[in-house]
Write an enzyme that holds these catalytic residues in place. Structure first.
Site, PDB file in Angstrom:
ATOM      1  N   ASP A  24       4.952 102.812  62.624  1.00  0.00           N
ATOM      2  CA  ASP A  24       4.968 103.927  61.674  1.00  0.00           C
ATOM      3  C   ASP A  24       6.327 104.607  61.835  1.00  0.00           C
ATOM      4  O   ASP A  24       6.597 105.236  62.858  1.00  0.00           O
ATOM      5  CB  ASP A  24       3.812 104.881  62.008  1.00  0.00           C
ATOM      6  CG  ASP A  24       3.764 106.101  61.096  1.00  0.00           C
ATOM      7  OD1 ASP A  24       4.786 106.431  60.465  1.00  0.00           O
ATOM      8  OD2 ASP A  24       2.697 106.738  61.036  1.00  0.00           O
TER       9      ASP A  24
ATOM     10  N   ARG B  68      -3.489  98.978  38.632  1.00  0.00           N
ATOM     11  CA  ARG B  68      -3.938  98.898  40.026  1.00  0.00           C
ATOM     12  C   ARG B  68      -3.284  97.729  40.743  1.00  0.00           C
ATOM     13  O   ARG B  68      -3.092  97.731  41.949  1.00  0.00           O
ATOM     14  CB  ARG B  68      -5.465  98.831  40.129  1.00  0.00           C
ATOM     15  CG  ARG B  68      -5.918  98.844  41.590  1.00  0.00           C
ATOM     16  CD  ARG B  68      -7.423  98.945  41.806  1.00  0.00           C
ATOM     17  NE  ARG B  68      -8.215  98.390  40.750  1.00  0.00           N
ATOM     18  CZ  ARG B  68      -8.280  97.096  40.453  1.00  0.00           C
ATOM     19  NH1 ARG B  68      -7.586  96.210  41.146  1.00  0.00           N
ATOM     20  NH2 ARG B  68      -9.031  96.689  39.454  1.00  0.00           N
TER      21      ARG B  68
ATOM     22  N   TYR C  27      -0.410 109.835  64.885  1.00  0.00           N
ATOM     23  CA  TYR C  27      -0.796 110.848  63.903  1.00  0.00           C
ATOM     24  C   TYR C  27      -2.326 110.992  63.904  1.00  0.00           C
ATOM     25  O   TYR C  27      -3.049 109.986  64.008  1.00  0.00           O
ATOM     26  CB  TYR C  27      -0.288 110.368  62.537  1.00  0.00           C
ATOM     27  CG  TYR C  27      -0.629 111.243  61.386  1.00  0.00           C
ATOM     28  CD1 TYR C  27       0.000 112.468  61.201  1.00  0.00           C
ATOM     29  CD2 TYR C  27      -1.566 110.840  60.445  1.00  0.00           C
ATOM     30  CE1 TYR C  27      -0.305 113.271  60.115  1.00  0.00           C
ATOM     31  CE2 TYR C  27      -1.873 111.631  59.354  1.00  0.00           C
ATOM     32  CZ  TYR C  27      -1.245 112.848  59.196  1.00  0.00           C
ATOM     33  OH  TYR C  27      -1.548 113.628  58.125  1.00  0.00           O
TER      34      TYR C  27
ATOM     35  N   LYS D  59       6.410 112.483  53.281  1.00  0.00           N
ATOM     36  CA  LYS D  59       7.162 113.369  54.153  1.00  0.00           C
ATOM     37  C   LYS D  59       8.653 113.355  53.806  1.00  0.00           C
ATOM     38  O   LYS D  59       9.014 113.730  52.715  1.00  0.00           O
ATOM     39  CB  LYS D  59       6.896 112.980  55.601  1.00  0.00           C
ATOM     40  CG  LYS D  59       5.398 112.819  55.930  1.00  0.00           C
ATOM     41  CD  LYS D  59       4.635 114.123  55.888  1.00  0.00           C
ATOM     42  CE  LYS D  59       3.117 113.905  55.961  1.00  0.00           C
ATOM     43  NZ  LYS D  59       2.674 113.086  57.095  1.00  0.00           N
TER      44      LYS D  59
HETATM   45  C1  LIG Z   1       1.536 112.260  57.328  1.00  0.00           C
HETATM   46  C2  LIG Z   1       1.596 111.102  58.224  1.00  0.00           C
HETATM   47  C3  LIG Z   1       0.806 109.968  58.007  1.00  0.00           C
HETATM   48  C4  LIG Z   1      -0.198 109.892  56.878  1.00  0.00           C
HETATM   49  O1  LIG Z   1       0.434 109.939  55.645  1.00  0.00           O
HETATM   50  P1  LIG Z   1      -0.249 110.535  54.315  1.00  0.00           P
HETATM   51  O2  LIG Z   1       0.781 110.304  53.283  1.00  0.00           O
HETATM   52  O3  LIG Z   1      -0.533 111.977  54.571  1.00  0.00           O
HETATM   53  O4  LIG Z   1      -1.500 109.753  54.105  1.00  0.00           O
HETATM   54  C5  LIG Z   1       0.933 108.906  58.882  1.00  0.00           C
HETATM   55  N1  LIG Z   1       1.792 108.946  59.918  1.00  0.00           N
HETATM   56  C6  LIG Z   1       2.573 110.013  60.154  1.00  0.00           C
HETATM   57  C7  LIG Z   1       3.501 109.997  61.308  1.00  0.00           C
HETATM   58  C8  LIG Z   1       2.503 111.130  59.323  1.00  0.00           C
HETATM   59  O5  LIG Z   1       3.269 112.188  59.573  1.00  0.00           O
END
Ligand SMILES: *Cc1c(COP(=O)(O)O)cnc(C)c1O
Length: 405
Positions: free
Chosen positions: A182, A57, A110, A207
């Site tokens: 982000d 962890r 998001y 992603k």
């Molecule tokens: C999918 C996504 C997230 C969240 O990510 P997870 O891995 O699903 O927790 C945050 N920001 C954007 C732009 C995303 O596409």
């Protein structure tokens, strides 16, 4: 040999000695604990005087291997991998904010990020305002004396608005507010937020970076080593740690990231132009199209990389939308992005279903609105499939008009 000796010789035996050779590929280390020579060695590891691990962890080799590669890509140091993109954002908020602090978030973040800011932060005693990240003036107007942080995305979903990052970065510097970006949609292939003046960058590695829809992961890095340390502590303390197997899959995914990104981006540009010319398509949103309001900004910020995401709209309401999906059996209808396969999503019934109807209308999200994340398929195949899908939607839309007219 007794049963007891037999057991001892089998359990907890180490891996075979590889001699003077070493594996080409990072091994998967599922071990939750790491043994060491004694208290002095453990002290040295905990105090950072010696390299090593103690408990998964707190960190493990697969997370460290992946973080090092993502650091290199983002021009960062000391970044951490987390169990999801949301875990990365949670670690940032939980480690750097105190009760009474105010956060300004991009209004088109998001869906889950918005929910985290709007529903969870107030319970913890933070306050929150939302403003349009494409307009630095709107972000400036939302600042308060107690504002500690601005959270934006490079490109919004599904409207594909490009944030005014240069102006927001100077604003954040001037007002001594942390800028958190982000970078999931844009990726370091197109843009490096830390180089552009952001304090913190985070990702849903799930992603494009991992790229195969088989690992859920996040990543976060801060420019200031103290902030980076605080975030890393939060990851270990709140338990946002990733699984070794997922890290390994993402590391393998990174081997082809540049190739996948470039191919998917070429496909997105060509598909956007193709859709714009199809009868029945009422609008196409792609930052690379000449009519996109932020084309010049995207060209400048992302060095001509307009990305792998586009949106389009057809007439005819839910019935036409349903027909479009049914006529595209090879385009997975799935609320994700960044996969090797092109995916189709319908924001009104998925990512943006929780918004109030007025908010959905303000974002221009009707029943005929689709978002596309392009994959690496042959472009002619994709064009053919979209042509057929749009034609099916148009047939329904035309029949509906004739029936009602
Ligand atoms: C999918 C996504 C997230 C969240 O990510 P997870 O891995 O699903 O927790 C945050 N920001 C954007 C732009 C995303 O596409």
């Amino acid at each position: 040999m007794t049963d007891a000796e037999d057991h001892r010789s089998v359990v907890r035996r180490n891996a075979p000695d590889l001699g003077i050779t070493r594996p080409l590929v990072t091994p998967i280390w599922p071990s939750v604990v790491y043994a060491s020579d004694g208290p002095d060695a453990l002290d040295a590891v905990y105090e950072g005087r010696a390299a090593g691990f103690s408990y998964a962890r707190e960190g493990h080799p697969n997370a460290a291997a992946l973080a090092a590669k993502l650091d290199w890509m983002e021009n960062a140091e000391g970044g951490v991998v987390t169990g999801s993109g949301m875990a990365a954002l949670s670690a940032i908020l939980l480690s750097l904010l105190c009760e009474g602090d105010h956060v300004v978030g991009g209004a088109q973040l998001y869906g889950r990020s918005l929910r985290l800011l709007r529903r969870e932060l107030p319970r913890l005693g933070y306050s929150i305002s939302l403003a349009d990240a494409a307009d630095a003036g709107a972000i400036a107007a939302a600042l308060r004396p107690e504002t500690r942080m601005i959270v934006i995305e490079t490109v919004s979903n599904p409207g594909l608005q490009v944030a005014d990052i240069e102006a927001i970065a100077s604003l954040a510097r001037r007002e001594e507010v942390l800028l958190v970006v982000d970078n999931t949609f844009t990726t370091p292939r197109a843009f490096r937020p830390l180089d552009a003046g952001a304090d913190i960058v985070f990702h849903s590695v799930t992603k494009l970076l991992a790229g195969h829809s088989d690992a859920t992961l996040g990543y976060v890095a801060a420019r200031d080593p103290d902030l980076a340390q605080a975030i890393a502590e939060a990851v270990a303390t709140w338990g946002f740690t990733p699984a070794p197997q997922d890290c390994w899959l993402a590391e393998r995914g990174l081997n082809t990231f540049a190739l996948r990104y470039d191919r998917a981006q070429d496909n997105a540009a060509e598909l956007a132009a193709h859709l714009a010319g199809l009868p029945g398509v009422t609008r196409v949103l792609y930052p690379g199209l000449a009519d996109h309001p932020h084309r010049a900004r995207a060209a400048r910020l992302f060095a001509g990389n307009f990305g792998t995401m586009l949106s389009f709209e057809v007439a005819g309401g839910r019935a036409a939308a349903t027909a479009l999906v049914a006529a595209a059996p090879h385009l997975p209808f799935a609320p994700t992005l960044g996969d090797v396969a092109t995916t189709l999503s319908h924001p009104l019934s998925s990512s943006h279903r929780a918004l109030r109807p007025a908010e959905q209308r303000a974002l221009g999200l009707g029943e005929g609105f689709f978002r596309v994340s392009t994959g690496i398929e042959d472009i002619d195949l994709l064009k053919g499939e979209f042509t057929a899908a749009v034609a099916a939607a148009q047939a329904v839309a035309t029949a509906g008009t004739q029936a009602s007219g």
